[in-house]
Every structure is written in structure tokens, then in C-alpha cells.
Design a protein around this motif. Structure first.
Motif, PDB file in Angstrom:
ATOM      1  N   PHE A 441      38.810  32.269  29.811  1.00  0.00           N
ATOM      2  CA  PHE A 441      39.035  31.724  31.148  1.00  0.00           C
ATOM      3  C   PHE A 441      39.692  32.775  32.035  1.00  0.00           C
ATOM      4  O   PHE A 441      40.423  33.652  31.551  1.00  0.00           O
ATOM      5  CB  PHE A 441      39.967  30.502  31.098  1.00  0.00           C
ATOM      6  CG  PHE A 441      39.377  29.294  30.437  1.00  0.00           C
ATOM      7  CD1 PHE A 441      38.532  28.442  31.127  1.00  0.00           C
ATOM      8  CD2 PHE A 441      39.662  29.008  29.106  1.00  0.00           C
ATOM      9  CE1 PHE A 441      37.989  27.324  30.521  1.00  0.00           C
ATOM     10  CE2 PHE A 441      39.123  27.885  28.479  1.00  0.00           C
ATOM     11  CZ  PHE A 441      38.282  27.049  29.192  1.00  0.00           C
ATOM     12  N   GLU A 442      39.446  32.637  33.325  1.00  0.00           N
ATOM     13  CA  GLU A 442      40.192  33.393  34.324  1.00  0.00           C
ATOM     14  C   GLU A 442      40.995  32.398  35.154  1.00  0.00           C
ATOM     15  O   GLU A 442      40.422  31.441  35.703  1.00  0.00           O
ATOM     16  CB  GLU A 442      39.255  34.189  35.235  1.00  0.00           C
ATOM     17  CG  GLU A 442      39.993  34.995  36.281  1.00  0.00           C
ATOM     18  CD  GLU A 442      39.063  35.768  37.202  1.00  0.00           C
ATOM     19  OE1 GLU A 442      39.577  36.384  38.155  1.00  0.00           O
ATOM     20  OE2 GLU A 442      37.845  35.753  36.973  1.00  0.00           O
ATOM     21  N   LEU A 443      42.279  32.601  35.213  1.00  0.00           N
ATOM     22  CA  LEU A 443      43.158  31.743  36.007  1.00  0.00           C
ATOM     23  C   LEU A 443      43.071  32.188  37.470  1.00  0.00           C
ATOM     24  O   LEU A 443      43.417  33.327  37.810  1.00  0.00           O
ATOM     25  CB  LEU A 443      44.594  31.838  35.494  1.00  0.00           C
ATOM     26  CG  LEU A 443      45.659  30.955  36.134  1.00  0.00           C
ATOM     27  CD1 LEU A 443      45.277  29.479  36.057  1.00  0.00           C
ATOM     28  CD2 LEU A 443      46.999  31.178  35.443  1.00  0.00           C
ATOM     29  N   LEU A 444      42.567  31.312  38.330  1.00  0.00           N
ATOM     30  CA  LEU A 444      42.270  31.663  39.708  1.00  0.00           C
ATOM     31  C   LEU A 444      43.447  31.372  40.628  1.00  0.00           C
ATOM     32  O   LEU A 444      44.334  30.570  40.299  1.00  0.00           O
ATOM     33  CB  LEU A 444      41.049  30.885  40.196  1.00  0.00           C
ATOM     34  CG  LEU A 444      39.776  30.997  39.340  1.00  0.00           C
ATOM     35  CD1 LEU A 444      38.711  30.052  39.863  1.00  0.00           C
ATOM     36  CD2 LEU A 444      39.256  32.432  39.330  1.00  0.00           C
ATOM     37  N   ASP A 445      43.427  32.007  41.784  1.00  0.00           N
ATOM     38  CA  ASP A 445      44.389  31.646  42.837  1.00  0.00           C
ATOM     39  C   ASP A 445      44.000  30.278  43.378  1.00  0.00           C
ATOM     40  O   ASP A 445      42.810  29.998  43.591  1.00  0.00           O
ATOM     41  CB  ASP A 445      44.361  32.679  43.962  1.00  0.00           C
ATOM     42  CG  ASP A 445      44.899  34.029  43.494  1.00  0.00           C
ATOM     43  OD1 ASP A 445      45.792  34.038  42.634  1.00  0.00           O
ATOM     44  OD2 ASP A 445      44.397  35.055  43.989  1.00  0.00           O
ATOM     45  N   LYS A 446      44.980  29.435  43.624  1.00  0.00           N
ATOM     46  CA  LYS A 446      44.708  28.084  44.110  1.00  0.00           C
ATOM     47  C   LYS A 446      44.128  28.159  45.505  1.00  0.00           C
ATOM     48  O   LYS A 446      44.632  28.838  46.383  1.00  0.00           O
ATOM     49  CB  LYS A 446      45.989  27.253  44.127  1.00  0.00           C
ATOM     50  CG  LYS A 446      45.745  25.777  44.392  1.00  0.00           C
ATOM     51  CD  LYS A 446      47.014  24.958  44.200  1.00  0.00           C
ATOM     52  CE  LYS A 446      46.730  23.475  44.414  1.00  0.00           C
ATOM     53  NZ  LYS A 446      47.963  22.671  44.233  1.00  0.00           N
TER      54      LYS A 446
END
Length: 447
Positions: A441-446
Motif C-alpha cells: 500500500f501507499e499511504l496517501l495525503d488526505k
């Protein structure tokens, strides 16, 4: 409790409240072990003599455990990622063209701080696997803890996961010791009435566990829950942790669970209620943070709990494996039918009751398009075993995620029929009846 075991329906059709009361009573007799035999409250001590040399890196530790298991033993089953590695020729060709971005090896865990590799796995309780589960085609020696424990370590560590979610853990101390050498920290929560405790020479209760890399994440807080069905505690549990990426400060939550097993319409209803309780628990703990929910749900995608998880407005989750396969195959009906045909063509393929098939068909008709598409894209199986009552080959393990704040980049593929072998799992080449699920997974900017 003995009287409750013999509850029967009245001749008249029960009203809604009567039916709920009836199901609650039946649930109380079936959700836990409730064995007439006395509990044998052993503790986790079978691995107290384990000694691991200090200072080994992951590659060295993998070599060490292979040696401990025996260099002449069959090798662990090989698997590959859905998005494969690029050959060195292709990579070199891109470099020779002096392109700014060289294509990455998709199968290698990324070291970027907001890239997170998650491993989800029901590792098979040693006590239950060897004494209760009836794996009639698995050699007895392959089921021993001495054979299985180092294969479990190999399967986990070869993928270098950042987060590990496990079920049916009844040797937590062993995992804590050996994974601890690789900078993992773990949390364990046992079932309140683990069936292991009714079997002689058990190693304590089984339960769920979460491990995470303490050099990459800070544990902000965590919580545990005994899942409820109609406000009555069941025998299934969940753990949720709030982690922060140390280098960026971004926070997210990870949950693991293991829902009630066995077939039948009643058990399907109970799992759905457990799923509702799980979502409520996770939402209360996580708030607006992005979420990963991993577990053995003991439910095929056509069961109500699958739609309950995906349709819940509070968390708005998606399934990682379904989404990555939809991206790869565009999830056309031909590929979905082809996967199903591969399973149905097996001589020993699992058969399901007409009642279960009809109930699932009715449920699918009520699902929205998002859920139906996800059902079609799930892998054909995550567990494949042969028990006394026949062959079981179906999808019951999942990694759910918040698509608005996580991007799924890759997933580990499941082995083919001929790779699994005619005796299925567990075996000398694979230590559990469930295959591990590995997702990048890549944790994205909200947004």
C-alpha cells in the motif's frame, strides 16, 4: 448448558423477537468451545528453550531457520507477485535510454516511508491442526511443530512485511522471540474460550496477533475486543492498533480478526453480526484515520458479511485483492468465469448445500454494483485443504482498506493447482491450510 444444546424450534413460526431470542440461545452454545471436558490451562512455554544467535539480519536468519529445520527437507512453496519483477535486461535498457524514472521491481518491498507492506495469515493453530482439524491427506510429521514453525518464519520474513496480522496463534512467544530479532513488536489477544484449552498438551489459547516494525512505526495506542452478537460476547476477537510513520508523522489504523467458522445459514448470520460489531469497534477507535482490516472472515465473498464490510458508510472500505485484480484484468466476466471453472473442474472440489447456494444467490442480487464487482474480482481461493468430510477450496481471507487514503500497489499471487499439490495444504512445503495474503500500500495525503 446441556439443556441449551437441545433447543428446538416451536412448531409455530416464531415472531421476530422470538426468533432473535432463539438464535441468541443457540449462539451461546455454539460460539465458544463449551466442551464438557475440563479445561487444561497450559501456558505458552513449549519454545522456552529456543535460542537465536544475536545480530542476524533477515537473510542470515532465513538461512539459520532453514538449517534448523533440516537442509534436506522439501523447500517452501514459491509464490510470485501479481505485478512481477522486471528483468535486468529491461532495467538496463531503460537506463541506457537515460529515462528519468527507471521502472521498479514491483515484487520487492519498498523502503519509502509511506509505502507499507502488510502480510495477513491464518497460520493454523498447532494444537488444533494436529488434533482437531482432520487433515487426512497431510502426513503426521508435516503437522508437527518442529516442522511447521520454521516454515512459518520463512513464509513471513521472505516478504519483509512492515505489518503482520495473524490468526490461530498459539505460539506467540516463539514468534515474539524470533521476529523480535528483526525489530518487530507484537500484540497478542487470545480467544476467551479457545478450543485449544480442551486438548491435552496444548500451548495455551489461540488468538490474534499484530506485529509491526518498531523502527518504521510508532505505536500510538491499541485496543482489543471480544466481538459481540446481539450484545452477547462471542468467542471471536479483534485487535486494532494506531500507528504513526516515524519519518512523516502520518497515522493510520490496522485491525485483525478471525470470525466464527463452519457452514450454514445460522453461522452466516452470526458472522454478519460479528462483522457489524467489528466495524463499529474500528470506527470508534480510528475516527477519521485510514484503516486496514485484515483477517480470516470464514466467509466467502457471497456471504452477507462481505457486503456489510464493503457497504458500511462509516468506514467506506474496499478489498485489496479484488481491486488489484480489477486493475490488472479489468475484471471481465470471462476471467472471473475462468477462475471459477478452474476450481469446479477439480475432481474433489468442495460441494455446498442447496440452501447455502440459494441464500448466497439471493444475497448477491441485493448487493450494489460496487460489491458485485468486488465479488467477481476476488481470488478463487485463499484456503485449500482436504478434511475427513471432503475438499475445501474457497476464498475466506481478506485485506480491506480505505481507498481514499490508501493506494494498493501490488498483491502476492496464489499458487496454481499443480503447485499446491494433490494433497493440498498443510504439507511439507506449506505449514498452514490458509495461504498468506501480502499487499503493498501507499499511504496517501488526505484529499
Amino acid at each position: 448448558m446441556e439443556e441449551a444444546m437441545h433447543i428446538k424450534r416451536a412448531n409455530k413460526m416464531p415472531c421476530k423477537n422470538d426468533r432473535k431470542s432463539y438464535l441468541q440461545k443457540v449462539m451461546l452454545t455454539r460460539m465458544g468451545s463449551f466442551n464438557s471436558a475440563p479445561k487444561i490451562n497450559n501456558v505458552d512455554s513449549q519454545d522456552d528453550s529456543l535460542e537465536i544467535p544475536k545480530g542476524l539480519n533477515t537473510t542470515e536468519l532465513l538461512k539459520h531457520v532453514k538449517h534448523l529445520r533440516g537442509i534436506h527437507q522439501p523447500q517452501l512453496l514459491s509464490r510470485y507477485f501479481i505485478k512481477p519483477s522486471l528483468t535486468s535486461d529491461v532495467t538496463d535498457g531503460l537506463r541506457s535510454l537515460k529515462l528519468n524514472t527507471v521502472a521498479k521491481d514491483y515484487s520487492v518491498a519498498s523502503t519509502l516511508p509511506n509505502h507499507i507492506r502488510v502480510l495477513q495469515w491464518n497460520i493454523l493453530s498447532q494444537t488444533l491442526g494436529q488434533n482437531n482439524d482432520g487433515f487426512v491427506r497431510c502426513p503426521e510429521e508435516a503437522l508437527t511443530w518442529e516442522n511447521r514453525k520454521f516454515l512459518i518464519v520463512q513464509e513471513i520474513l521472505q516478504y519483509n512485511p512492515d505489518i503482520i496480522c495473524l490468526q490461530e496463534v498459539d505460539h506467540f512467544k516463539f514468534l515474539q522471540t524470533i521476529l523480535g530479532t528483526q525489530n518487530y513488536e507484537g500484540i497478542f489477544f487470545p480467544k476467551p474460550d479457545s478450543p485449544c484449552l480442551y486438548i491435552e498438551e496444548n500451548n495455551g489459547p489461540d488468538g490474534c496477533a499484530i506485529f509491526f516494525r518498531r523502527d518504521k512505526f510508532e505505536l500510538k495506542n491499541f485496543d482489543t475486543r471480544i466481538l459481540e452478537v446481539w450484545r452477547v460476547q462471542s468467542n471471536q476477537v479483534a485487535i486494532v492498533v494506531n500507528l504513526a510513520v516515524k519519518s512523516t508523522g502520518k497515522e493510520f489504523c490496522v485491525c485483525t480478526t478471525h470470525l466464527k467458522a463452519r457452514h450454514g445459514s445460522l453461522l452466516s448470520k452470526l458472522r454478519n453480526e460479528q462483522g457489524r460489531d467489528l466495524l463499529h469497534f474500528v470506527k470508534q477507535f480510528c475516527g477519521e484515520k485510514p484503516v486496514l482490516i485484515c483477517g480470516d472472515f470464514n466467509a466467502e465473498p457471497t456471504e452477507p458479511v462481505y457486503a456489510t464490510v464493503l457497504s458500511g458508510k462509516q468506514l467506506q472500505l474496499a478489498s485489496a485483492y479484488a481491486d488489484i485484480k480489477a486493475e490488472r484484468d479489468e475484471c471481465n466476466n470471462d476471467s472471473a468465469e475462468e477462475h471459477k471453472a478452474n476450481i469446479d473442474s477439480s475432481d474433489d472440489a468442495q460441494t455446498r448445500s442447496a440452501e447455502e447456494e440459494e441464500a448466497d444467490a439471493e444475497h448477491v442480487q441485493l448487493c450494489d454494483d460496487k460489491v458485485i464487482k468486488s465479488i467477481q474480482c476476488e481470488p478463487p481461493y485463499t484456503t485449500w485443504k482436504i478434511r475427513e468430510d471432503g475438499e475445501e477450496c474457497h476464498t475466506i481471507d481478506y485485506v480491506f482498506y480505505t481507498p481514499e487514503q490508501f493506494k494498493v500497489r501490488n498483491c502476492l499471487e496464489f499458487p496454481r493447482d499443480d503447485e499446491v499439490g494433490k494433497n493440498r495444504t498443510p504439507s511439507f512445503q506449506y505449514p498452514s491450510d490458509h495461504f498468506s495474503l501480502v499487499c503493498d500500500f501507499e499511504l496517501l495525503d488526505k484529499q
